[in-house]
Write a protein that holds these residues in place. Sequence first.
Motif, PDB file in Angstrom:
ATOM      1  N   VAL A  23      10.849  20.630 -47.061  1.00 12.33           N
ATOM      2  CA  VAL A  23      12.151  20.313 -46.472  1.00 12.33           C
ATOM      3  C   VAL A  23      12.231  18.857 -46.015  1.00 12.33           C
ATOM      4  O   VAL A  23      13.183  18.158 -46.378  1.00 12.33           O
ATOM      5  N   PRO A  24      11.276  18.331 -45.241  1.00  9.12           N
ATOM      6  CA  PRO A  24      11.361  16.904 -44.887  1.00  9.12           C
ATOM      7  C   PRO A  24      11.309  15.986 -46.107  1.00  9.12           C
ATOM      8  O   PRO A  24      11.990  14.968 -46.151  1.00  9.12           O
ATOM      9  N   ILE A  25      10.506  16.347 -47.115  1.00  6.83           N
ATOM     10  CA  ILE A  25      10.460  15.541 -48.331  1.00  6.83           C
ATOM     11  C   ILE A  25      11.818  15.564 -49.023  1.00  6.83           C
ATOM     12  O   ILE A  25      12.311  14.534 -49.479  1.00  6.83           O
ATOM     13  N   GLY A  26      12.442  16.734 -49.112  1.00  3.51           N
ATOM     14  CA  GLY A  26      13.767  16.838 -49.708  1.00  3.51           C
ATOM     15  C   GLY A  26      14.799  16.030 -48.943  1.00  3.51           C
ATOM     16  O   GLY A  26      15.690  15.405 -49.532  1.00  3.51           O
ATOM     17  N   PHE A  27      14.692  16.038 -47.627  1.00  7.26           N
ATOM     18  CA  PHE A  27      15.619  15.269 -46.796  1.00  7.26           C
ATOM     19  C   PHE A  27      15.465  13.771 -47.074  1.00  7.26           C
ATOM     20  O   PHE A  27      16.453  13.058 -47.270  1.00  7.26           O
ATOM     21  N   LEU A  28      14.229  13.294 -47.107  1.00  2.01           N
ATOM     22  CA  LEU A  28      13.986  11.875 -47.376  1.00  2.01           C
ATOM     23  C   LEU A  28      14.434  11.491 -48.784  1.00  2.01           C
ATOM     24  O   LEU A  28      15.021  10.430 -48.996  1.00  2.01           O
ATOM     25  N   TYR A  29      14.178  12.361 -49.756  1.00  2.00           N
ATOM     26  CA  TYR A  29      14.594  12.101 -51.128  1.00  2.00           C
ATOM     27  C   TYR A  29      16.116  12.027 -51.227  1.00  2.00           C
ATOM     28  O   TYR A  29      16.663  11.129 -51.868  1.00  2.00           O
ATOM     29  N   THR A  30      16.799  12.943 -50.576  1.00  4.75           N
ATOM     30  CA  THR A  30      18.260  12.961 -50.611  1.00  4.75           C
ATOM     31  C   THR A  30      18.836  11.724 -49.932  1.00  4.75           C
ATOM     32  O   THR A  30      19.776  11.109 -50.443  1.00  4.75           O
ATOM     33  N   ALA A  31      18.285  11.354 -48.791  1.00  3.31           N
ATOM     34  CA  ALA A  31      18.753  10.148 -48.106  1.00  3.31           C
ATOM     35  C   ALA A  31      18.514   8.910 -48.966  1.00  3.31           C
ATOM     36  O   ALA A  31      19.368   8.017 -49.038  1.00  3.31           O
ATOM     37  N   PHE A  32      17.379   8.860 -49.655  1.00  2.00           N
ATOM     38  CA  PHE A  32      17.081   7.743 -50.540  1.00  2.00           C
ATOM     39  C   PHE A  32      18.073   7.677 -51.701  1.00  2.00           C
ATOM     40  O   PHE A  32      18.567   6.605 -52.056  1.00  2.00           O
ATOM     41  N   ARG A  33      18.386   8.824 -52.302  1.00  6.02           N
ATOM     42  CA  ARG A  33      19.354   8.865 -53.407  1.00  6.02           C
ATOM     43  C   ARG A  33      20.733   8.407 -52.929  1.00  6.02           C
ATOM     44  O   ARG A  33      21.433   7.692 -53.636  1.00  6.02           O
TER      45      ARG A  33
END
Length: 86
Positions: A23-33
Motif C-alpha cells: 500500500v505505501p509503495i502504491g501510494f508513492l508510485y501513484t503520487a509519482f505518476r
Amino acid sequence: MIVAVQLISERVFSRSLVPSIVVPIGFLYTAFRLWQLVDGFTQLTFSYLTLLGFGVVVLFWVSNLIMLMVMPIPTIFKGSESIEQS
C-alpha cells in the motif's frame, strides 16, 4: 534474482513497518505518476481532444490516490497499532 530480492524485502519491511508494504509503495508510485503528468502538462501544448484525454488520465490517477488515502492506508496503520499493542 530480482523477484527474490523483492519478496524478501517486502517480507522484512512488512514485519518491521506495516502489515502491507504494498500500500505505501502504491501510494508513492501513484503520487509519482501524478507528478509526472503535471510536469508533462506544463511542457506540452494540447488540442482540445488531447486535453480532454489528458484530463481523464489525471482524474484516474487523482481518484486512485484518493482511494489509497481513504481505504487501505488507514486500515494498515490501524492494524499495525493493534499488532504492536498485543
